[in-house]
Motif scaffolding. Structure first.
Motif, mmCIF file in Angstrom:
data_model
loop_
_atom_site.group_PDB
_atom_site.id
_atom_site.type_symbol
_atom_site.label_atom_id
_atom_site.label_comp_id
_atom_site.label_asym_id
_atom_site.label_seq_id
_atom_site.Cartn_x
_atom_site.Cartn_y
_atom_site.Cartn_z
ATOM 1 N N GLN A 470 6.364 -6.171 0.639
ATOM 2 C CA GLN A 470 5.288 -5.194 0.818
ATOM 3 C C GLN A 470 3.931 -5.833 0.532
ATOM 4 N N PHE A 506 11.151 -3.275 2.628
ATOM 5 C CA PHE A 506 9.808 -3.520 3.150
ATOM 6 C C PHE A 506 9.765 -4.720 4.091
ATOM 7 N N TYR A 510 9.524 -2.401 8.960
ATOM 8 C CA TYR A 510 8.560 -1.729 8.078
ATOM 9 C C TYR A 510 7.137 -2.175 8.392
ATOM 10 N N VAL A 518 7.444 5.580 0.059
ATOM 11 C CA VAL A 518 8.685 5.210 0.740
ATOM 12 C C VAL A 518 9.872 5.555 -0.157
#
Length: 649
Positions: A470, A506, A510, A518
């Motif tokens: 992420q 992630f 994504y 999430v």
């Protein structure tokens, strides 16, 4: 009255006719400035009068016009002593930026763009200044952006003398010399008086020696002589160094009773003094009556809308991490360097500047420095000036990134970051080492208040990524998105967040979306919202709860300032909501969600009562290994699980 064309210094010296024209403009501008203050019954007329020739000279020679003031490639002007706004507005009106009467009649009027301190809403004002001593840092940022863009323009910074003892100014002086910013020209209104009295009585300093010690070219000149100012401005930078003009002036110059006294530094003249000043300037005192009549009329001049830069970058392809543990800061640094390599020196791409305060190996900007050395700015341990310079650079047409520890990048420079927000600068601040994760460094370095501090502002976006996957995607999103954005992360290595099947959450398809939480585990007996890397601890806690027959959902939250209402609605329907964060429990994600539950009507619309608890940092942390510090604060997986059980009763 027609003012002479002075852009680009078309003549070696001013003619008698040109000087006469400028002196007439100064006379009229002083009338406008003092009438602004009188109509508003507040303001700073003394400094406006002492700086008037400086304002008119700089705005006259600068390549800054009503037509080009919205573009990036031009000259920049910063007025650091922003309280002299009446003088700035009068000078800008003289050079045709707007009708003088608009400023005269609506100065400091609620809703008017002609605010008490200069703001970027006014065309010709490049930086909104409130606190003294920050303007030179903004000038450094503008000059760095000009260099990065290949622009040959100058940056002019006008300052008062009272703020010259501030530490941020010294930081900025050193930065300018270290970076060789010969296009940067500073002017100091050296009138010897500040609001409390004589300069030397309030806080003495050897003004010339300060600038010389830091390596500036120092020029002393008569600040009320257009000829002297023009000559000094024309020759600035010729020595290959940044130049400062120490302009000898008189407080309240040509202001009758206002001249030579600190009394009118920040005070409006009463009727008799006002009329005396106007008569001394050969003006019509009736202008004040007209201004007051117009003051209640609708504003005709509404200024401009300042928008942050929309970057043009190749953001590349995200990396995927699904193996060994890795720190989020490492993923940030790798993504930053990747974007740098794809864009640095490429035609049509927005220049990328990365600022560092002697922490590159720790904040992971070393790889970028090696890949794009011309885009790396080493500022030394000078956080205050760097915060402002990075913001101004972003406002001048580059993608500006400053990476630093949390306690330095937001706690220490909160006011500078607040002004970046006010100025719609669009800078990117990356905070590493936030929260209790700093562990052994102890309470002075555990940044546990960054969410609350940024929450106090109105424009900042904040992203706290959960894992390296992420982080990579959020970094690329940040670099390509307009506005002031903060990316915050801890120090330790973390595992990639995986779903119930063991696949990275992630990664794959994504795509980072600001404000969206999430769900990383599905459950029916309650909900845990976890901020950033606390997601891993929340997942471990969910596993412990499952062993006790309690099945909970876990949501990973990366944007604590922007509540995902859909996720919150689902959570409230589950009956039990627990928030977990590595932050002050009273001012972070939990507090934001609690307020949203009340304000958004979630509690009123719930079909059954909702139990809510916010877990977080409740005291200054201990010094020790991070895992032990978390455990002592009750933020281990076991502590989170026990808190959820207690909440359920």
């Amino acid at each position: 009255m027609s003012l002479p064309h002075l852009h680009g210094f078309p003549v070696s010296s001013l003619s008698g006719e040109q000087i006469a024209s400028l002196e007439e403009a100064a006379r009229l501008a002083r009338i406008d400035a003092v009438t602004m203050v009188a109509a508003a019954n507040s303001g700073h007329p003394g400094g406006a009068f002492s700086s008037m020739e400086m304002f008119l000279s700089v705005y006259g020679v600068a390549n800054l016009t009503p037509e080009n003031c919205g573009s990036s490639d031009r000259d920049y002007v910063v007025v650091s002593h922003g309280h002299t706004s009446a003088g700035v507005y009068a000078a800008l009106a003289a050079w045709g930026f707007f009708d003088a009467m608009e400023a005269v009649s609506h100065f400091r009027s609620c809703g008017s763009v002609f605010q008490g301190h200069v703001e970027r809403d006014i065309p010709g004002v490049d930086w909104g200044t409130g606190n003294l001593g920050q303007g030179l840092s903004a000038g450094v940022g503008f000059a760095l952006a000009q260099r990065a863009r290949g622009c040959k323009g100058r940056t002019y910074v006008l300052m008062g003398d009272g703020g010259q003892t501030k530490g941020q100014l010294a930081e900025a002086r050193r930065m300018a010399v270290k970076e060789g910013l010969k296009s940067l020209v500073a002017l100091v209104d050296w009138n010897g008086i500040q609001i409390s009295g004589n300069l030397d009585a309030v806080m003495p300093c050897n003004l010339k020696a300060l600038w010389e010690a830091d390596g500036w070219e120092v020029v002393e000149c008569d600040g009320h002589s257009f000829q002297a100012l023009y000559g000094a401005l024309r020759g600035a930078g010729s020595g290959g160094r940044p130049t400062v003009l120490l302009c000898r002036t008189v407080m309240g110059k040509n202001g009758g009773a206002m001249e030579g006294t600190h009394e009118y530094h920040g005070k409006s003249p009463k009727k008799d003094v006002y009329e005396q000043v106007i008569e001394g300037l050969r003006g019509d005192p009736g202008i004040l009556k007209r201004a007051l009549e117009l003051r209640s009329a609708p504003f005709r001049f509404t200024g401009r809308k300042v928008e942050p830069l929309v970057p043009s970058l190749d953001l590349g392809n995200a990396f995927t991490y699904d193996g060994a543990k890795m720190d989020n800061r490492g993923a940030f640094g790798r993504a930053l360097a990747d974007v740098g390599r794809l864009n640095c020196g490429k035609e049509g791409r927005t220049p990328l500047l990365v600022f560092d305060c002697d922490l590159a190996p720790s904040v992971m900007t070393e790889e970028f420095r090696k890949a794009c050395p011309s885009g790396f700015v080493q500022c030394g341990i000078q956080e205050h000036s760097t915060a402002t310079a990075s913001g101004a650079a972003a406002a001048a047409g580059v993608v500006s990134v400053w990476a630093d520890f949390g306690v330095f990048g937001i706690d220490e420079v909160y006011n500078q970051q607040r002004l970046n927000d006010i100025n719609h600068a669009g800078n990117k601040t990356v905070l590493t080492h936030v929260g209790l994760d700093v562990g052994e460094d102890g309470k002075t370095h555990q940044c546990i208040d960054y969410v609350g501090l940024l929450r106090n502002n109105f424009g900042w976006k904040l992203v706290v990524p959960a894992d390296p996957n992420q982080t990579d995607r959020a970094t690329r999103w940040m670099l390509g998105t307009p506005g002031c954005i903060c990316l915050a992360m801890g120090r330790s290595k973390v595992e990639a967040v995986v779903d119930a099947h063991g696949d990275p959450v992630f990664a794959g398809g994504y795509r980072f979306e600001y404000g969206r939480a999430v769900r990383v585990r599905q459950g029916t007996m309650g909900t845990i919202f976890a901020l950033g890397a606390m997601t891993q601890k929340a997942l471990a806690a969910a596993g412990l709860l499952a062993e006790r027959g309690i099945d909970v959902s876990v949501w990973s939250v990366s944007c604590p300032l922007e509540v995902d209402r859909a996720a919150l609605g689902e959570a409230c329907a589950s009956g039990y909501v627990l928030t977990v964060e590595d932050h002050h429990a009273g001012s972070g994600m939990g507090a934001v969600m609690a307020l949203e539950m009340v304000r958004g009507g979630f509690l009123a619309s719930a079909s059954a009562p909702v139990r809510f608890e916010a877990m977080g940092v409740t005291r200054y942390g201990d010094s020790g290994p991070a895992a032990e510090v978390y455990r002592a604060m009750g933020l281990s997986p076991e502590g989170i699980a026990e808190a959820f059980v207690r909440m359920r009763g």
